[in-house]
Scaffold this motif. Structure first.
Motif, PDB file in Angstrom:
ATOM      1  N   PRO A   1       0.821  -1.211   0.000  1.00 46.19           N
ATOM      2  CA  PRO A   1       0.000   0.000   0.000  1.00 46.19           C
ATOM      3  C   PRO A   1       0.854   1.259   0.000  1.00 46.19           C
ATOM      4  O   PRO A   1       2.057   1.220   0.283  1.00 46.19           O
ATOM      5  CB  PRO A   1      -0.780  -0.115   1.313  1.00 46.19           C
TER       6      PRO A   1
ATOM      7  N   LEU B   1      -1.851   4.069   4.327  1.00 46.61           N
ATOM      8  CA  LEU B   1      -1.771   3.099   5.415  1.00 46.61           C
ATOM      9  C   LEU B   1      -1.800   3.799   6.772  1.00 46.61           C
ATOM     10  O   LEU B   1      -2.482   3.356   7.705  1.00 46.61           O
ATOM     11  CB  LEU B   1      -0.496   2.272   5.280  1.00 46.61           C
TER      12      LEU B   1
ATOM     13  N   ALA C   1      -5.435   0.832   1.201  1.00 46.26           N
ATOM     14  CA  ALA C   1      -4.626   0.364   2.335  1.00 46.26           C
ATOM     15  C   ALA C   1      -5.544  -0.067   3.467  1.00 46.26           C
ATOM     16  O   ALA C   1      -6.551   0.592   3.748  1.00 46.26           O
ATOM     17  CB  ALA C   1      -3.696   1.468   2.814  1.00 46.26           C
TER      18      ALA C   1
END
Length: 285
Positions: free
Chosen positions: A51, A56, A119
């Motif tokens: 990601p 994230l 993510a």
């Protein structure tokens, strides 16, 4: 309605924590190592398609708060005892990475998964380290580093979590820090009686923007020795780390900035009429 009372212990301890000498933040002499409680956060990092780092971290920030304010954390809820006990102590977090079948396995553990821009992060109900199930204990803590990216513009009305420009942190460490930041923001807002703003934030899924601060932005926003004034006037809160990993004890890792526009309503006033504070709290800004 959100179970905001679960954040009360964090609110009462915030100023005390900021006032501690740096070395005192790492003092664990009052703890039994066998009884250390923490919130596990699992970062989904697939080998072939990892990601984006910023997405994230934004998912981690939202997930940490989402699990705290889940309806099951209300006083009569099944998660209340575990969450209240953890927030009443040190709000330690540990991040681990997972992919494939290991990621799927942790979905069965009590917690909340949040997805941002592809993510995914799952924040789990706090638990004793000694009680950590194999689905978690087998996951790696290291190896969560991701390349810096160039995030887009900040979403209007979203709080910004500014990372310290002078303190390099891994993606895993940063994920834990921004998770602290959203919890502190929520506790501060609750303490100001701004529960309606929290409810609105929750309804949107706790969106936030994680950004690397420039030295100038960091210096401008840093509350220094007066965090109370910084919060009241600028809606800036600090995350101060105990320094168990990666950073020195007492390091300020994140400045969390709540947008003033979300709590400062305006109206059209007739010509000549003075502006007033609609909330009756003229010392707030």
């Amino acid at each position: 309605m959100l179970p905001l009372s679960v954040l009360d212990p964090l609110l009462s301890r915030y100023a005390q924590w900021l006032a501690l000498p740096g070395e005192a933040t790492a003092d664990t002499s009052d703890e039994d190592p066998d009884d250390v409680v923490l919130m596990p956060m699992v970062l989904r990092i697939e080998r072939r398609e990892p990601p984006a780092r910023t997405a994230l971290l934004e998912a981690a920030a939202a997930a940490a708060l989402a699990v705290c304010l889940d309806e099951r954390c209300a006083p009569e809820g099944e998660w209340h005892e575990a969450m209240h006990g953890w927030i009443s102590g040190r709000i330690r977090k540990v991040t681990r990475r997972a992919r494939g079948a290991h990621w799927e396995a942790v979905q069965a553990l009590p917690g909340i998964t949040v997805e941002v821009g592809g993510a995914e992060v799952r924040a789990l109900l706090p638990m004793r380290v000694a009680d950590m199930p194999k689905e978690l204990s087998r996951l790696q803590i290291s190896g969560s580093e991701l390349e810096p990216d160039e995030p887009g513009p900040v979403r209007a009305g979203a709080p910004v979590l500014w990372l310290n420009p002078d303190v390099p942190m891994s993606a895993g460490k940063s994920a834990a820090q921004v998770g602290h930041a959203t919890m502190i923001l929520a506790a501060q807002l609750h303490g100001e009686g701004l529960d309606a703003d929290l409810e609105s934030w929750a309804a949107d899924g706790y969106p936030c923007a994680v950004r690397q601060a420039s030295p100038e932005t960091w210096a401008d926003l840093h509350p220094g020795d007066d965090p109370e004034t910084a919060w009241r006037k600028s809606r800036v809160a600090m995350v101060r780390d105990a320094g168990f990993t990666e950073v020195d004890p007492g390091t300020v890792t994140v400045l969390a900035q709540w947008p003033l526009a979300r709590v400062q309503p305006t109206v059209e006033l007739p010509p000549g009429q003075r502006s007033i504070d609609l909330l009756g709290r003229e010392d707030r800004f």
